[in-house]
Enzyme design. Sequence first.
Site, short mmCIF file in Angstrom:
data_model
loop_
_atom_site.label_atom_id
_atom_site.label_comp_id
_atom_site.label_asym_id
_atom_site.label_seq_id
_atom_site.Cartn_x
_atom_site.Cartn_y
_atom_site.Cartn_z
N HIS A 1 0.85 -1.20 0.00
CA HIS A 1 0.00 0.00 0.00
C HIS A 1 0.88 1.24 0.00
CE1 HIS A 1 -3.71 2.28 0.77
NE2 HIS A 1 -2.97 3.05 1.55
N SER A 2 0.60 2.17 -0.92
CA SER A 2 1.30 3.44 -1.03
C SER A 2 2.80 3.20 -1.25
CB SER A 2 1.02 4.32 0.21
OG SER A 2 1.36 5.66 -0.03
N LEU A 3 3.67 3.66 -0.37
CA LEU A 3 5.09 3.35 -0.51
C LEU A 3 5.30 1.85 -0.63
CD1 LEU A 3 8.17 3.89 -0.33
CD2 LEU A 3 7.92 3.90 2.16
N ALA B 1 3.52 -0.30 -2.11
CA ALA B 1 3.26 -0.79 -3.46
C ALA B 1 4.52 -0.69 -4.32
CB ALA B 1 2.13 0.01 -4.09
N SER C 1 -1.58 -0.84 -4.18
CA SER C 1 -2.67 -0.06 -3.62
C SER C 1 -2.23 1.38 -3.36
CB SER C 1 -3.13 -0.73 -2.31
OG SER C 1 -4.15 -0.01 -1.68
#
Length: 257
Positions: A96-98, A100, A124
């Site tokens: 998720h975010s970083l 990903a 994500s």
Amino acid sequence: MTTAPSEFDRWVLRPAPRSAPALRLICVPFAGSGPAAFQGWSGLLPDSVEPWLLRLPGRESRFREEPRTDVAMVVKEAVTVLGPALDGRPYALFGHSLGALIAFELARELRRSYGREPAHLSVSARAAPHLPLRHAVVHRLPDDLFLDALDVRFNAIPPAIRDEPQMRALYLPVLRADVTLLETYAYTPEAPLDCPITAYGGTEDPEFRGQELEAWSRHTAASHRLRMFPGGHFFLNSQRAGLVSDLTDDLYRAMIP
């Protein structure tokens, strides 16, 4: 007498070990977080999937370690531990975010170093890695301006980090290091992954629009799917059950030969 953790246990938390999992799911947390980002996931995943929650330096149980500021470095360190531990069984990645971005580079490094691609990659709340940054670089800003910039962007800076000196001293270096990871990342073109990619986003996330998530299709030679959930950048908290259910459907498909 306390036994020092193994190198694997330093890097990976297994909250629900399975006796004979069909697939391992490596989960990579967002900036400033650790395995706690995936609290409750093990109870939502089927018994055939064993979650491996990545522990990065500087967070939670590794808070005394120096956080990394270079994506390539942290990926190479993690892969030297993950590669041998995967022992031939299928694996998937979620970030998720970083997380990903790190999950994507883990997939490519595991392919380069061990000839092992994931059965599925789920990313994500992060634009495709070949796209340029949309925001000004902030990781060198003074503390208060740095926190202001993150709060405007993500609306997720707890007041305690601003107001309590001990919390500020503990979390600010990790946040700054993680934003440095994002802002200094340099994408290197490589052959697309052979596994399917699913990209997730929040419908009210001001950070990433649908087309930036759709652009992940460039990085797979297989299928690509985009799924949007109600919520902002941290929809994975408010939509946990639905997200894990959708992810599980992908993992079941990945487990079928």
